[in-house]
Design a protein around this motif. Structure first.
Motif, PDB file in Angstrom:
ATOM      1  N   PRO A  74      38.877   6.158-102.529  1.00  0.00           N
ATOM      2  CA  PRO A  74      37.580   6.370-103.165  1.00  0.00           C
ATOM      3  C   PRO A  74      36.594   7.109-102.278  1.00  0.00           C
ATOM      4  O   PRO A  74      35.676   7.734-102.782  1.00  0.00           O
ATOM      5  CB  PRO A  74      37.104   4.955-103.476  1.00  0.00           C
ATOM      6  N   ASP A  75      36.774   7.084-100.978  1.00  0.00           N
ATOM      7  CA  ASP A  75      35.844   7.760-100.086  1.00  0.00           C
ATOM      8  C   ASP A  75      36.167   9.242 -99.897  1.00  0.00           C
ATOM      9  O   ASP A  75      35.463   9.936 -99.180  1.00  0.00           O
ATOM     10  CB  ASP A  75      35.806   7.061 -98.731  1.00  0.00           C
ATOM     11  N   ARG A  76      37.239   9.720-100.517  1.00  0.00           N
ATOM     12  CA  ARG A  76      37.584  11.133-100.379  1.00  0.00           C
ATOM     13  C   ARG A  76      36.431  12.004-100.873  1.00  0.00           C
ATOM     14  O   ARG A  76      36.133  13.045-100.300  1.00  0.00           O
ATOM     15  CB  ARG A  76      38.866  11.430-101.164  1.00  0.00           C
ATOM     16  N   VAL A  77      35.777  11.568-101.945  1.00  0.00           N
ATOM     17  CA  VAL A  77      34.582  12.245-102.457  1.00  0.00           C
ATOM     18  C   VAL A  77      33.508  11.177-102.611  1.00  0.00           C
ATOM     19  O   VAL A  77      33.641  10.272-103.431  1.00  0.00           O
ATOM     20  CB  VAL A  77      34.844  12.917-103.824  1.00  0.00           C
ATOM     21  N   GLY A 129      27.934  14.654-102.066  1.00  0.00           N
ATOM     22  CA  GLY A 129      29.376  14.543-101.869  1.00  0.00           C
ATOM     23  C   GLY A 129      30.165  15.283-102.930  1.00  0.00           C
ATOM     24  O   GLY A 129      31.161  15.950-102.644  1.00  0.00           O
ATOM     25  N   ILE A 130      29.714  15.158-104.172  1.00  0.00           N
ATOM     26  CA  ILE A 130      30.391  15.838-105.279  1.00  0.00           C
ATOM     27  C   ILE A 130      30.285  17.345-105.092  1.00  0.00           C
ATOM     28  O   ILE A 130      31.282  18.069-105.198  1.00  0.00           O
ATOM     29  CB  ILE A 130      29.792  15.395-106.624  1.00  0.00           C
ATOM     30  N   ALA A 163      35.716  16.221-109.178  1.00  0.00           N
ATOM     31  CA  ALA A 163      35.840  16.475-107.738  1.00  0.00           C
ATOM     32  C   ALA A 163      37.044  15.732-107.156  1.00  0.00           C
ATOM     33  O   ALA A 163      37.755  16.266-106.296  1.00  0.00           O
ATOM     34  CB  ALA A 163      34.554  16.069-107.017  1.00  0.00           C
ATOM     35  N   MET A 164      37.279  14.506-107.625  1.00  0.00           N
ATOM     36  CA  MET A 164      38.450  13.764-107.156  1.00  0.00           C
ATOM     37  C   MET A 164      39.736  14.485-107.557  1.00  0.00           C
ATOM     38  O   MET A 164      40.669  14.582-106.749  1.00  0.00           O
ATOM     39  CB  MET A 164      38.449  12.340-107.727  1.00  0.00           C
ATOM     40  N   LEU A 165      39.792  14.997-108.772  1.00  0.00           N
ATOM     41  CA  LEU A 165      40.973  15.746-109.196  1.00  0.00           C
ATOM     42  C   LEU A 165      41.138  17.024-108.385  1.00  0.00           C
ATOM     43  O   LEU A 165      42.250  17.376-107.986  1.00  0.00           O
ATOM     44  CB  LEU A 165      40.877  16.085-110.690  1.00  0.00           C
ATOM     45  N   ASP A 166      40.033  17.724-108.145  1.00  0.00           N
ATOM     46  CA  ASP A 166      40.091  18.974-107.384  1.00  0.00           C
ATOM     47  C   ASP A 166      40.575  18.766-105.955  1.00  0.00           C
ATOM     48  O   ASP A 166      41.177  19.656-105.363  1.00  0.00           O
ATOM     49  CB  ASP A 166      38.717  19.653-107.343  1.00  0.00           C
TER      50      ASP A 166
END
Length: 96
Positions: free
Chosen positions: A11-14, A20-21, A56-59
């Motif tokens: 979850p902290d990846r973005v 952050g996004i 953003a998580m998918l990207d």
């Protein structure tokens, strides 16, 4: 000993905030995000952030290319909505 997830989630990846996004998005997508966020009514800003956080998580997903290739090839494993609903009900989670 504790159980570990099969597909660990980072979850902290973005970070779940506008900065952050935006940092996770590139070029035109970043501008689209800012345009949508700035145009949103205050009560809608949270929904805009949630939607773009998912984008953003998918990207930034390290296995994203592999998943895209599997989807295009028709080999991506799927789960029906009925299975997801049943799983959530069994776990005592809301289904709305």
């Amino acid at each position: 000993m504790s159980a570990q997830p099969i597909h660990p989630h980072e979850p902290d990846r973005v970070p779940r905030n506008a900065e952050g996004i935006a940092a996770a998005l590139t070029g035109a997508r970043r501008m689209e995000f800012y345009r949508e966020l700035l145009a949103a009514a205050p009560e809608d800003a949270g929904a805009v952030l949630r939607r773009w956080w998912c984008e953003a998580m998918l990207d930034t997903d390290p296995s994203g290319d592999r998943l895209t290739e599997a989807a295009l090839a028709g080999t991506l494993s799927t789960t029906s909505v009925a299975e997801v609903v049943a799983h959530r009900q069994e776990a005592g989670l809301p289904v709305e």
